[in-house]
Design a protein around this motif. Structure first.
Motif, mmCIF file in Angstrom:
data_model
loop_
_atom_site.group_PDB
_atom_site.id
_atom_site.type_symbol
_atom_site.label_atom_id
_atom_site.label_comp_id
_atom_site.label_asym_id
_atom_site.label_seq_id
_atom_site.Cartn_x
_atom_site.Cartn_y
_atom_site.Cartn_z
ATOM 1 N N ASN A 59 -2.387 1.778 3.983
ATOM 2 C CA ASN A 59 -1.066 1.672 3.364
ATOM 3 C C ASN A 59 -1.009 0.612 2.274
ATOM 4 O O ASN A 59 -0.390 0.813 1.227
ATOM 5 C CB ASN A 59 -0.020 1.371 4.441
ATOM 6 N N LYS A 60 -1.655 -0.536 2.511
ATOM 7 C CA LYS A 60 -1.602 -1.612 1.527
ATOM 8 C C LYS A 60 -2.353 -1.252 0.249
ATOM 9 O O LYS A 60 -2.012 -1.727 -0.829
ATOM 10 C CB LYS A 60 -2.165 -2.909 2.121
ATOM 11 N N THR A 61 -3.382 -0.419 0.361
ATOM 12 C CA THR A 61 -4.140 -0.018 -0.826
ATOM 13 C C THR A 61 -3.254 0.696 -1.831
ATOM 14 O O THR A 61 -3.351 0.477 -3.045
ATOM 15 C CB THR A 61 -5.314 0.891 -0.427
ATOM 16 N N VAL A 62 -2.342 1.526 -1.333
ATOM 17 C CA VAL A 62 -1.440 2.262 -2.223
ATOM 18 C C VAL A 62 -0.520 1.298 -2.961
ATOM 19 O O VAL A 62 -0.355 1.363 -4.185
ATOM 20 C CB VAL A 62 -0.617 3.287 -1.414
ATOM 21 N N GLY A 63 0.100 0.379 -2.213
ATOM 22 C CA GLY A 63 1.012 -0.573 -2.845
ATOM 23 C C GLY A 63 0.310 -1.477 -3.844
ATOM 24 O O GLY A 63 0.832 -1.753 -4.926
ATOM 25 N N ALA A 64 -0.874 -1.934 -3.502
ATOM 26 C CA ALA A 64 -1.612 -2.805 -4.410
ATOM 27 C C ALA A 64 -2.023 -2.072 -5.677
ATOM 28 O O ALA A 64 -2.028 -2.653 -6.772
ATOM 29 C CB ALA A 64 -2.851 -3.360 -3.700
ATOM 30 N N ALA A 65 -2.367 -0.788 -5.575
ATOM 31 C CA ALA A 65 -2.756 -0.009 -6.749
ATOM 32 C C ALA A 65 -1.608 0.071 -7.745
ATOM 33 O O ALA A 65 -1.806 -0.018 -8.968
ATOM 34 C CB ALA A 65 -3.200 1.382 -6.326
ATOM 35 N N VAL A 66 -0.374 0.209 -7.235
ATOM 36 C CA VAL A 66 0.789 0.268 -8.117
ATOM 37 C C VAL A 66 0.962 -1.051 -8.861
ATOM 38 O O VAL A 66 1.172 -1.083 -10.073
ATOM 39 C CB VAL A 66 2.052 0.605 -7.303
ATOM 40 N N HIS A 67 0.858 -2.158 -8.132
ATOM 41 C CA HIS A 67 1.039 -3.461 -8.765
ATOM 42 C C HIS A 67 -0.091 -3.772 -9.743
ATOM 43 O O HIS A 67 0.127 -4.350 -10.801
ATOM 44 C CB HIS A 67 1.127 -4.555 -7.689
ATOM 45 N N TYR A 68 -1.314 -3.379 -9.404
ATOM 46 C CA TYR A 68 -2.435 -3.641 -10.303
ATOM 47 C C TYR A 68 -2.273 -2.851 -11.594
ATOM 48 O O TYR A 68 -2.575 -3.331 -12.686
ATOM 49 C CB TYR A 68 -3.750 -3.270 -9.621
ATOM 50 N N LYS A 69 -1.758 -1.628 -11.487
ATOM 51 C CA LYS A 69 -1.552 -0.790 -12.662
ATOM 52 C C LYS A 69 -0.581 -1.436 -13.633
ATOM 53 O O LYS A 69 -0.710 -1.309 -14.856
ATOM 54 C CB LYS A 69 -1.042 0.594 -12.228
ATOM 55 N N HIS A 70 0.418 -2.131 -13.111
ATOM 56 C CA HIS A 70 1.409 -2.772 -13.966
ATOM 57 C C HIS A 70 1.011 -4.191 -14.370
ATOM 58 O O HIS A 70 1.796 -4.907 -14.995
ATOM 59 C CB HIS A 70 2.764 -2.798 -13.255
ATOM 60 N N GLY A 71 -0.184 -4.598 -14.001
ATOM 61 C CA GLY A 71 -0.700 -5.887 -14.472
ATOM 62 C C GLY A 71 -0.025 -7.094 -13.867
ATOM 63 O O GLY A 71 -0.036 -8.172 -14.456
ATOM 64 N N ARG A 188 7.336 -11.049 -9.399
ATOM 65 C CA ARG A 188 6.509 -9.848 -9.521
ATOM 66 C C ARG A 188 5.036 -10.179 -9.322
ATOM 67 O O ARG A 188 4.305 -9.465 -8.626
ATOM 68 C CB ARG A 188 6.736 -9.193 -10.883
ATOM 69 N N LYS A 189 4.585 -11.284 -9.922
ATOM 70 C CA LYS A 189 3.176 -11.658 -9.779
ATOM 71 C C LYS A 189 2.880 -12.164 -8.376
ATOM 72 O O LYS A 189 1.766 -12.001 -7.872
ATOM 73 C CB LYS A 189 2.815 -12.709 -10.827
ATOM 74 N N LEU A 190 3.874 -12.776 -7.748
ATOM 75 C CA LEU A 190 3.704 -13.234 -6.378
ATOM 76 C C LEU A 190 3.438 -12.056 -5.451
ATOM 77 O O LEU A 190 2.506 -12.065 -4.641
ATOM 78 C CB LEU A 190 4.964 -13.979 -5.931
ATOM 79 N N VAL A 191 4.238 -11.001 -5.587
ATOM 80 C CA VAL A 191 4.072 -9.812 -4.765
ATOM 81 C C VAL A 191 2.747 -9.118 -5.072
ATOM 82 O O VAL A 191 1.995 -8.729 -4.176
ATOM 83 C CB VAL A 191 5.240 -8.828 -4.977
ATOM 84 N N GLY A 192 2.456 -8.938 -6.363
ATOM 85 C CA GLY A 192 1.223 -8.263 -6.746
ATOM 86 C C GLY A 192 -0.013 -8.991 -6.260
ATOM 87 O O GLY A 192 -0.964 -8.373 -5.765
ATOM 88 N N THR A 193 -0.007 -10.322 -6.374
ATOM 89 C CA THR A 193 -1.137 -11.121 -5.909
ATOM 90 C C THR A 193 -1.315 -10.989 -4.407
ATOM 91 O O THR A 193 -2.432 -10.819 -3.907
ATOM 92 C CB THR A 193 -0.919 -12.598 -6.277
ATOM 93 N N ASP A 194 -0.213 -11.057 -3.665
ATOM 94 C CA ASP A 194 -0.295 -10.957 -2.213
ATOM 95 C C ASP A 194 -0.824 -9.590 -1.780
ATOM 96 O O ASP A 194 -1.647 -9.495 -0.872
ATOM 97 C CB ASP A 194 1.093 -11.193 -1.612
#
Length: 315
Positions: A59-71, A188-194
């Protein structure tokens, strides 16, 4: 197929769906809710941890992929967290195995989860307070803070060990630590990093548990099948629900569940729960008033600010 569908399957699907809704509504990490729920359903603590970690890795892989895509993630910060967390999270299953007999392992994991839930409740409450103090002005384009390797490494190591033994804390404990270490990091970066650092952390822990104790497909598949649509429904309902009330409710549930796993007498758990339900809103209202904010929020005022939306997605 008959081996995958058991008498427990409907209950597992229902629990996964309901907890998925809570995760979608609040962003609260599923491990803090799912693992104790599985234990109360009769799943052995070690099996609950192993299967929940495996489902979380997916599940976390999906969420992280979205955040990584948006930089949005700070990759340098995530790197130091990963260096600290991967070895300790991998060690979690081996530490449990080294305890000895199966009964001793189950008792140890159950107590460890209880302690982890209490710690999560405290850090979750602290996070709500810090978000309230921080306010809702968030600039995703502000310069990233200077990364502090040693403290960040320590946060990753402690968080990884906790997750490796209990599956609890990959979002709550590490997120609050990042808020304290890097208060100027945008939401946004806090969430994406986590989310990005959580993938190798949870994956490492899941692999070690697979090696040591294996996984149970009849448990894992319902967690994945039920949790995903639940999270989607919860996310759709989030804009219409009071986040303040939900988050206080989750903090209470985590506290009482942790005390229950630590075998506090049910009478005292009930008394404490009643006190938290009655006095909690009053205390929180006084805290908000002391910081110049409205003490009480009207029911139905569930629309979240942009910052709280960004932050809640990564718990």
């Amino acid at each position: 197929m008959g081996d995958l569908i058991t008498a427990d399957t409907p209950g597992l699907l229902a629990v996964a769906f309901l907890i998925g809704i809570v995760v979608g509504l609040t962003g609260m990490g599923g491990g803090a809710l799912m693992t104790p729920a599985l234990i109360f359903l009769g799943i052995p603590p070690t099996a609950a941890v192993a299967n929940d970690l495996t489902a979380a890795a997916i599940n976390k892989t999906v969420g992280a992929a979205v955040h990584y895509k948006h930089g949005s993630p700070n990759l340098k910060l995530a790197k130091w967290l990963i260096i600290g967390s991967v070895p300790t999270s991998f060690a979690g299953a081996w530490i449990i195995q080294a305890i000895g007999a199966d009964a001793d392992q189950q008792a140890f994991v159950k107590k460890a989860i209880g302690v982890a839930l209490l710690l999560t409740a405290v850090t979750f409450s602290l996070r709500i307070y810090l978000e309230m103090r921080r306010g809702f002005q968030d600039d995703p384009d502000r310069p990233d803070p200077v990364v502090r390797p040693l403290p960040t490494l320590a946060v990753g190591a402690i968080g990884g060990l906790l997750v490796g033994m209990t599956s609890v804390g990959s979002g709550s404990l590490i997120m609050i630590s990042l808020l304290l270490l890097y208060p100027t990091l945008s939401a946004r970066k806090l969430v994406g990093t986590d989310l990005v650092q959580a993938i190798p952390l949870v994956l490492s822990a899941a692999i070690s548990h697979m090696i040591v104790s294996g996984i149970d497909w009849e448990i894992l598949l319902p967690l994945i099948i039920g949790g995903s649509p639940g999270t989607f429904v919860g996310a759709r309902l989030a804009a219409y629900t009071s986040q303040s009330i939900l988050r206080r409710g989750i903090a209470i549930v985590l506290t009482l569940t942790g005390l229950g796993l630590l075998k506090l007498p049910p009478v005292w758990v009930g008394i404490l729960g009643a006190a938290m339900v009655i006095l909690g809103p009053v205390v929180w209202g006084l805290v908000k008033h002391a910081h110049g904010r409205p003490a009480f929020q009207h029911f139905g005022a569930g629309k979240r600010s942009p910052e709280s939306q960004h932050i809640s997605k990564g718990n």
